[in-house]
Design an enzyme around this catalytic site. Structure first.
Site, mmCIF file in Angstrom:
data_model
loop_
_atom_site.group_PDB
_atom_site.id
_atom_site.type_symbol
_atom_site.label_atom_id
_atom_site.label_comp_id
_atom_site.label_asym_id
_atom_site.label_seq_id
_atom_site.Cartn_x
_atom_site.Cartn_y
_atom_site.Cartn_z
ATOM 1 N N LYS A 51 0.830 -1.241 0.103
ATOM 2 C CA LYS A 51 -0.183 -0.032 0.016
ATOM 3 C C LYS A 51 0.722 1.104 -0.157
ATOM 4 O O LYS A 51 1.757 1.463 0.669
ATOM 5 C CB LYS A 51 -0.808 -0.062 1.380
ATOM 6 C CG LYS A 51 -1.714 1.202 1.359
ATOM 7 C CD LYS A 51 -2.806 1.177 2.332
ATOM 8 C CE LYS A 51 -3.642 2.402 2.521
ATOM 9 N NZ LYS A 51 -4.526 2.312 3.581
ATOM 10 N N LYS B 258 -2.102 -1.664 -3.933
ATOM 11 C CA LYS B 258 -2.870 -0.312 -3.822
ATOM 12 C C LYS B 258 -2.038 0.879 -3.795
ATOM 13 O O LYS B 258 -1.358 0.961 -3.140
ATOM 14 C CB LYS B 258 -3.679 -0.395 -2.618
ATOM 15 C CG LYS B 258 -4.638 0.743 -2.376
ATOM 16 C CD LYS B 258 -5.107 0.665 -0.726
ATOM 17 C CE LYS B 258 -5.929 1.837 -0.699
ATOM 18 N NZ LYS B 258 -6.480 2.057 0.563
HETATM 19 C C1 PBG Z 1 -7.574 3.229 5.500
HETATM 20 C C2 PBG Z 1 -7.959 3.149 3.864
HETATM 21 C C3 PBG Z 1 -7.605 4.093 2.920
HETATM 22 C C4 PBG Z 1 -8.066 3.426 1.859
HETATM 23 C C5 PBG Z 1 -8.517 2.388 1.929
HETATM 24 N N1 PBG Z 1 -8.200 1.921 3.396
HETATM 25 C C6 PBG Z 1 -7.264 5.348 2.832
HETATM 26 C C7 PBG Z 1 -5.875 5.668 3.381
HETATM 27 O O1 PBG Z 1 -5.035 4.963 3.798
HETATM 28 O O2 PBG Z 1 -5.756 7.081 3.676
HETATM 29 C C8 PBG Z 1 -8.035 4.426 0.479
HETATM 30 C C9 PBG Z 1 -9.033 3.803 -0.385
HETATM 31 C C10 PBG Z 1 -9.360 4.522 -1.695
HETATM 32 O O3 PBG Z 1 -8.657 5.679 -2.017
HETATM 33 O O4 PBG Z 1 -10.315 4.319 -2.546
HETATM 34 N N2 PBG Z 1 -6.327 3.081 5.839
HETATM 35 ZN ZN ZN Z 2 -5.879 3.811 8.131
#
Ligand code: PBG
Ligand code: ZN
Length: 323
Positions: free
Chosen positions: A191, A244
């Site tokens: 991520k 992601k």
């Molecule tokens: C929470 C989370 C996030 C997303 C999914 N789970 C946001 C982040 O890490 O700030 C992002 C999903 C998206 O942008 O569609 N940790």
């Molecule tokens: Zn988070």
């Protein structure tokens, strides 16, 4: 002469030799459930996406249930946030209640529960904060409690998205010691700290109050590190892994699909969705065609499963196409 065009001559032939297809069963749709009553809030930066209170959610849940897509990824937004994210692991928290309701009313709908503290903390960070730092090891017990609580509420799959080190092992152990041995973990393994998440932070009301997430989410310059993260999550017991965002990281998707043999998920995130919606609202691109091309690209790179806000539209388009 080699004539590649023979196999492109008409749609019948093109369809016959097509290498990649999107199946509705590959798609996961994220939903946002907000604590409260009679709420259906449009998320401005994500046209077509709403925050629902549970009493209004049947509208979208019914559509999902009838659509033929694989399932949902659920995000809960609590009324009260605090430094310890207490409603994240409250058995009567907004997400737990939503999951219980959904599994009761739509038992065959697959529910994936996102596990992270940022929607529940007053500071909006994904872990415990002390002196401006996001603490790793102190966060693990909270994530573990949250995972157990969500699984007990009925979640089919637990998906940690926080990016703390060691959380997959910690969550696996907590699930197992609570008898939840058959609940799989889908880890947000690779991520990246991405500007593509900003519309989501409106939807989940989870923007960090100070600083950014770069001390825990990955530097987007690092492809090899992503593979180390994935390998480590697999060693810790992840059943499925995720990359992601998706489209700007297809090199990582491709490499991960070649190197690892468990199910690979790509998350087509909020910013990727928002860009497509904005340009198509202006009439500058053809939404259907762009979405189809993007989804095929993600699968062609090697993703088995796609989490996307386009899932419900896509399901309709697939139905029309095969009618
Ligand atoms: C929470 C989370 C996030 C997303 C999914 N789970 C946001 C982040 O890490 O700030 C992002 C999903 C998206 O942008 O569609 N940790
Ligand atoms: Zn988070």
């Amino acid at each position: 002469m080699k004539r590649f065009r023979r196999l492109r001559a008409n749609e019948n032939i093109r369809s016959l030799v097509r290498e990649t297809r999107i199946d509705k069963g590959d798609l996961i749709y994220p939903i946002f459930i907000v604590e409260g009553e009679n709420i259906k809030n449009p998320v401005e930066s994500m046209p077509g996406v709403y925050q629902y209170s549970l009493d209004r959610a049947d509208e979208v849940l019914q559509e999902i249930n009838n659509s033929g897509i694989a399932g949902i990824l659920i995000f809960g937004i609590p009324k009260r946030k605090d430094a310890e994210a207490s409603s994240a692991y409250d058995d009567n928290g907004v997400t737990q209640c939503a999951i219980r309701y959904i599994k009761e009313k739509y038992p065959s709908l697959l529910v994936i529960a996102d596990v992270c503290l940022c929607e529940y903390t007053s500071h909006g960070h994904c872990g415990v904060v002390c002196g401006g730092e996001i603490l790793n090891d102190e966060t693990l017990p909270l994530l573990s409690k949250m995972a157990v609580s969500l699984a007990k509420a009925g979640a089919d799959i637990i998906a940690p998205s926080d990016m703390m080190d060691g959380r997959v092992a910690a969550i696996r152990q907590a699930l197992d010691s609570n008898g939840l041995i058959n609940i799989p973990i889908l880890s947000y393994s690779a991520k990246f700290a991405s500007a593509y998440y900003s519309p989501f932070r409106d939807a989940a009301q989870s923007a960090p109050e100070f600083g950014d997430r770069k001390s825990y989410q990955m530097d987007y310059a690092n492809g090899k590190e992503a593979l180390r993260e994935i390998a480590d999550d697999i060693a810790e017991g992840a059943d499925m892994v995720m990359v992601k965002p998706a489209l700007a990281y297809l090199d990582v998707v491709k490499e991960a699909s070649q190197r690892f043999d468990l199910p690979l998920v790509a998350y087509n995130v909020s910013g990727e969705y928002a860009m497509v919606k904005a340009a198509s609202e202006k009439g500058w691109i053809d939404e259907k065609k762009i979405v189809s091309e993007n989804m095929i690209a993600i699968k062609r790179a090697g993703a088995d499963i796609i989490i996307t806000y386009h899932a419900l539209d896509l399901a309709k388009w697939i139905d029309e196409y095969y009618k």
